[in-house]
Design a protein around this motif. Structure first.
Motif, PDB file in Angstrom:
ATOM      1  N   LEU A 134      -7.161  10.307   6.613  1.00 28.26           N
ATOM      2  CA  LEU A 134      -5.897   9.864   5.757  1.00 28.26           C
ATOM      3  C   LEU A 134      -6.043  10.149   4.443  1.00 28.26           C
ATOM      4  CD1 LEU A 134      -6.229   5.782   6.761  1.00 28.26           C
ATOM      5  CD2 LEU A 134      -4.888   7.830   7.815  1.00 28.26           C
ATOM      6  N   THR A 135      -5.068  10.537   3.851  1.00 26.18           N
ATOM      7  CA  THR A 135      -4.818  10.861   2.504  1.00 26.18           C
ATOM      8  C   THR A 135      -5.026   9.724   1.608  1.00 26.18           C
ATOM      9  OG1 THR A 135      -2.443  10.585   2.308  1.00 26.18           O
ATOM     10  CG2 THR A 135      -3.115  12.472   3.179  1.00 26.18           C
ATOM     11  N   ASP A 136      -5.457   9.682   0.356  1.00 21.34           N
ATOM     12  CA  ASP A 136      -5.353   8.673  -0.605  1.00 21.34           C
ATOM     13  C   ASP A 136      -4.338   7.813  -0.410  1.00 21.34           C
ATOM     14  OD1 ASP A 136      -8.007   9.204  -1.139  1.00 21.34           O
ATOM     15  OD2 ASP A 136      -7.157  10.131  -2.952  1.00 21.34           O
ATOM     16  N   GLU A 137      -2.865   8.382  -0.326  1.00 20.63           N
ATOM     17  CA  GLU A 137      -1.720   7.735  -0.317  1.00 20.63           C
ATOM     18  C   GLU A 137      -1.579   6.710   0.728  1.00 20.63           C
ATOM     19  OE1 GLU A 137       2.965   8.420  -0.348  1.00 20.63           O
ATOM     20  OE2 GLU A 137       1.753  10.251  -0.250  1.00 20.63           O
ATOM     21  N   GLN A 138      -1.944   7.381   2.016  1.00 20.95           N
ATOM     22  CA  GLN A 138      -2.280   6.542   3.206  1.00 20.95           C
ATOM     23  C   GLN A 138      -3.110   5.717   3.364  1.00 20.95           C
ATOM     24  OE1 GLN A 138      -2.741  10.000   5.758  1.00 20.95           O
ATOM     25  NE2 GLN A 138      -0.697   9.789   6.894  1.00 20.95           N
ATOM     26  N   TRP A 139      -4.114   5.717   2.665  1.00 16.68           N
ATOM     27  CA  TRP A 139      -5.211   4.592   2.269  1.00 16.68           C
ATOM     28  C   TRP A 139      -4.464   3.331   1.701  1.00 16.68           C
ATOM     29  CZ3 TRP A 139      -9.426   3.265   4.687  1.00 16.68           C
ATOM     30  CH2 TRP A 139     -10.300   4.253   5.423  1.00 16.68           C
ATOM     31  N   THR A 140      -3.629   3.689   0.588  1.00 14.43           N
ATOM     32  CA  THR A 140      -2.984   2.829  -0.308  1.00 14.43           C
ATOM     33  C   THR A 140      -2.147   2.102   0.559  1.00 14.43           C
ATOM     34  OG1 THR A 140      -3.452   3.974  -2.163  1.00 14.43           O
ATOM     35  CG2 THR A 140      -1.623   2.218  -2.225  1.00 14.43           C
ATOM     36  N   LYS A 141      -1.440   2.803   1.492  1.00 17.42           N
ATOM     37  CA  LYS A 141      -0.282   2.162   2.361  1.00 17.42           C
ATOM     38  C   LYS A 141      -0.912   1.173   3.488  1.00 17.42           C
ATOM     39  CE  LYS A 141       3.479   5.588   1.916  1.00 17.42           C
ATOM     40  NZ  LYS A 141       3.960   6.624   2.550  1.00 17.42           N
ATOM     41  N   LEU A 142      -2.099   1.620   3.831  1.00 16.37           N
ATOM     42  CA  LEU A 142      -3.033   0.973   4.986  1.00 16.37           C
ATOM     43  C   LEU A 142      -3.443  -0.455   4.334  1.00 16.37           C
ATOM     44  CD1 LEU A 142      -4.244   1.100   7.787  1.00 16.37           C
ATOM     45  CD2 LEU A 142      -6.365   1.937   6.448  1.00 16.37           C
ATOM     46  N   GLY A 143      -4.051  -0.293   3.136  1.00 12.25           N
ATOM     47  CA  GLY A 143      -4.479  -1.484   2.660  1.00 12.25           C
ATOM     48  C   GLY A 143      -3.289  -2.732   2.451  1.00 12.25           C
ATOM     49  N   ALA A 144      -2.436  -2.030   1.660  1.00 10.50           N
ATOM     50  CA  ALA A 144      -1.386  -3.139   1.204  1.00 10.50           C
ATOM     51  C   ALA A 144      -0.588  -3.592   2.560  1.00 10.50           C
ATOM     52  CB  ALA A 144      -0.193  -2.167   0.419  1.00 10.50           C
ATOM     53  N   GLY A 145      -0.378  -2.771   3.525  1.00 10.56           N
ATOM     54  CA  GLY A 145       0.176  -3.299   4.799  1.00 10.56           C
ATOM     55  C   GLY A 145      -0.697  -4.515   5.151  1.00 10.56           C
ATOM     56  N   HIS A 146      -1.859  -4.400   5.416  1.00  9.81           N
ATOM     57  CA  HIS A 146      -2.781  -5.277   6.206  1.00  9.81           C
ATOM     58  C   HIS A 146      -2.807  -6.707   5.098  1.00  9.81           C
ATOM     59  CE1 HIS A 146      -3.994  -3.516   9.704  1.00  9.81           C
ATOM     60  NE2 HIS A 146      -4.334  -2.407   8.946  1.00  9.81           N
ATOM     61  N   ASP A 147      -2.957  -6.250   3.798  1.00  6.14           N
ATOM     62  CA  ASP A 147      -2.900  -7.528   3.074  1.00  6.14           C
ATOM     63  C   ASP A 147      -1.656  -8.365   3.179  1.00  6.14           C
ATOM     64  OD1 ASP A 147      -5.348  -7.319   2.275  1.00  6.14           O
ATOM     65  OD2 ASP A 147      -4.755  -6.504   0.193  1.00  6.14           O
ATOM     66  N   ARG A 148      -0.245  -7.805   3.148  1.00  6.89           N
ATOM     67  CA  ARG A 148       0.982  -8.341   3.496  1.00  6.89           C
ATOM     68  C   ARG A 148       0.903  -8.891   4.914  1.00  6.89           C
ATOM     69  NH1 ARG A 148       6.802  -5.302   3.773  1.00  6.89           N
ATOM     70  NH2 ARG A 148       8.187  -7.278   4.118  1.00  6.89           N
ATOM     71  N   LEU A 149       0.401  -8.154   5.812  1.00 13.19           N
ATOM     72  CA  LEU A 149       0.452  -8.961   7.156  1.00 13.19           C
ATOM     73  C   LEU A 149      -0.493 -10.071   7.150  1.00 13.19           C
ATOM     74  CD1 LEU A 149       1.193  -9.098  10.235  1.00 13.19           C
ATOM     75  CD2 LEU A 149      -0.798  -7.719  10.527  1.00 13.19           C
ATOM     76  N   GLY A 150      -1.614 -10.030   6.565  1.00  8.58           N
ATOM     77  CA  GLY A 150      -2.599 -11.403   6.588  1.00  8.58           C
ATOM     78  C   GLY A 150      -2.124 -12.383   5.835  1.00  8.58           C
ATOM     79  N   LYS A 151      -1.378 -11.946   4.559  1.00  9.77           N
ATOM     80  CA  LYS A 151      -0.798 -13.200   3.816  1.00  9.77           C
ATOM     81  C   LYS A 151       0.302 -14.039   4.755  1.00  9.77           C
ATOM     82  CE  LYS A 151       1.090 -14.134  -0.779  1.00  9.77           C
ATOM     83  NZ  LYS A 151       2.427 -14.806  -0.343  1.00  9.77           N
ATOM     84  N   ALA A 152       1.219 -12.935   5.167  1.00 10.23           N
ATOM     85  CA  ALA A 152       2.037 -13.706   6.076  1.00 10.23           C
ATOM     86  C   ALA A 152       1.687 -14.486   7.465  1.00 10.23           C
ATOM     87  CB  ALA A 152       3.324 -12.475   6.661  1.00 10.23           C
ATOM     88  N   LEU A 153       0.554 -13.973   7.949  1.00 14.06           N
ATOM     89  CA  LEU A 153       0.072 -14.586   8.996  1.00 14.06           C
ATOM     90  C   LEU A 153      -0.414 -16.024   8.597  1.00 14.06           C
ATOM     91  CD1 LEU A 153      -2.004 -11.903  10.730  1.00 14.06           C
ATOM     92  CD2 LEU A 153       0.087 -13.169  11.897  1.00 14.06           C
ATOM     93  N   LEU A 154      -1.194 -16.043   7.523  1.00 16.05           N
ATOM     94  CA  LEU A 154      -1.603 -17.504   7.055  1.00 16.05           C
ATOM     95  C   LEU A 154      -0.507 -18.397   6.638  1.00 16.05           C
ATOM     96  CD1 LEU A 154      -4.535 -16.628   4.611  1.00 16.05           C
ATOM     97  CD2 LEU A 154      -4.671 -17.954   6.843  1.00 16.05           C
ATOM     98  N   GLU A 155       0.470 -17.675   6.077  1.00 20.43           N
ATOM     99  CA  GLU A 155       1.423 -18.781   5.558  1.00 20.43           C
ATOM    100  C   GLU A 155       2.544 -19.349   6.570  1.00 20.43           C
ATOM    101  OE1 GLU A 155       3.652 -16.276   2.415  1.00 20.43           O
ATOM    102  OE2 GLU A 155       2.183 -16.842   1.134  1.00 20.43           O
ATOM    103  N   GLU A 156       2.545 -18.485   7.702  1.00 25.31           N
ATOM    104  CA  GLU A 156       3.676 -18.585   8.642  1.00 25.31           C
ATOM    105  C   GLU A 156       3.053 -19.478   9.966  1.00 25.31           C
ATOM    106  OE1 GLU A 156       7.423 -18.854  10.676  1.00 25.31           O
ATOM    107  OE2 GLU A 156       6.870 -18.133   8.666  1.00 25.31           O
ATOM    108  N   PHE A 157       1.713 -18.869  10.292  1.00 28.49           N
ATOM    109  CA  PHE A 157       1.020 -19.695  11.427  1.00 28.49           C
ATOM    110  C   PHE A 157      -0.227 -20.296  11.000  1.00 28.49           C
ATOM    111  CE2 PHE A 157       3.614 -15.896  12.945  1.00 28.49           C
ATOM    112  CZ  PHE A 157       4.453 -16.353  13.755  1.00 28.49           C
TER     113      PHE A 157
END
Length: 309
Positions: A134-157
């Motif tokens: 992965l490029t540095d930009e892809q690493w940033t997108k990867l991390g941000a996406g997982h944190d967004r998903l994790g936050k939504a999973l906690l709040e929704e379910f």
């Protein structure tokens, strides 16, 4: 067994998964039927299972609750697949899966979602799909996406995201796993440490547990055959082909040793699940039950920090 283990410590809950019965897809005529899988889980001596690929087990929550309840089985987690490094358009794909899988699993009491990254090489066709790194930009997108998903999973379910590093994915080596942890927020993203996949690229599971104890949220227990591993890596063999050749091997014949990992994680939090997940896709339907039974017997014979319920 280590002499310094406190006999009052509580062990991890040991379960199993459809993967240990060779199940990779929701529907494959060569895979064991789902009802036989559930019956054999009971025969092998387990109480906890994972959902497996969505659609393999019944997706109606009432039917699934009845099928599990009638057998005394309980659900620990579901699984989804993500590719956040590819861009913002991957969010909807991930969330659509989460709505289905976490929605079902949470209704049956599961509090975890195992999240597996897309592979750079297809596990179905062995086709190379993208760059291995992965490029540095892809690493940033990867991390941000997982944190967004994790936050939504906690709040929704009320479900916790447990990220699963994987062979033939962008997050497999020790350096990649540590970078992933550094890129993500422990409130929303932690590890499903798969002992076999981490060892696949030479990772020291016990050292990772000791160095990042706050990031271990879930375990998959499996072993790699060290006599095959270097041939697999030297010859750049696709993961699916390596599985067909037996790269993931029945304990205690592979690495890593499971007892020290179970004991170290039990000291972090005895409520962490340790799910046996021996990749066996393509196996004969009669093969998994004896292996699953022997694996449970091995785990409970090598450490007392393990429990069924």
């Amino acid at each position: 067994m280590n002499a310094d283990v406190n006999p009052q410590e509580q062990g991890l809950r040991i379960g199993t998964a459809p993967d240990s019965w060779g199940v990779w897809f929701p529907d494959d005529p060569q895979q064991v039927p789902w009802d036989r899988f559930l019956d054999e889980v009971v025969a092998a001596g387990y109480e906890w299972i994972e959902l497996g690929p969505y659609g393999y087990l019944p997706t109606d929550p009432h039917q699934l609750a009845d099928e599990l309840g009638s057998r005394g089985l309980k659900l620990s987690a579901g699984t989804v697949f993500t590719g956040f490094h590819k861009g913002d358009d991957q969010w909807q794909r991930a969330w659509d899966q989460a709505l289905a899988v976490a929605g079902l699993a949470s209704q049956l009491g599961a509090e975890h979602l195992v999240v597996i990254p897309d592979l750079w090489r297809s596990d179905a066709t062995s086709e190379v799909l993208e760059s291995r790194t992965l490029t540095d930009e892809q690493w940033t997108k990867l991390g941000a996406g997982h944190d967004r998903l994790g936050k939504a999973l906690l709040e929704e379910f009320g479900v916790k995201q447990q990220f699963h590093s994987h062979a033939d994915s962008h997050i497999g080596t020790t350096r990649e796993v540590n970078r992933f942890l550094d890129e993500t927020d422990p409130r929303y993203t932690n590890l499903c440490l798969d002992t076999g996949h981490f060892a696949y690229y030479g990772g020291d599971n016990l050292r990772l547990v000791e160095e990042r104890p706050d990031r271990i949220g879930y375990l998959h227990l499996k072993q790699v055959d060290p006599t095959l591993l270097f041939d697999v890596l030297k010859n750049d063999q696709p993961f699916a082909a390596a599985v067909a050749d037996g790269i993931m091997i029945e304990p205690p014949y592979g690495v890593p040793d499971l007892a020290p990992i179970i004991e170290a994680v039990a000291r972090i939090d005895p409520d962490i699940f340790a799910i046996v997940e021996q990749d066996m896709y393509g196996c004969a339907v009669d093969r998994p039950l004896p292996i699953a039974t022997r694996t449970r017997e091995h785990i409970f014979g090598c450490t007392h920090l393990a429990r069924i319920s």
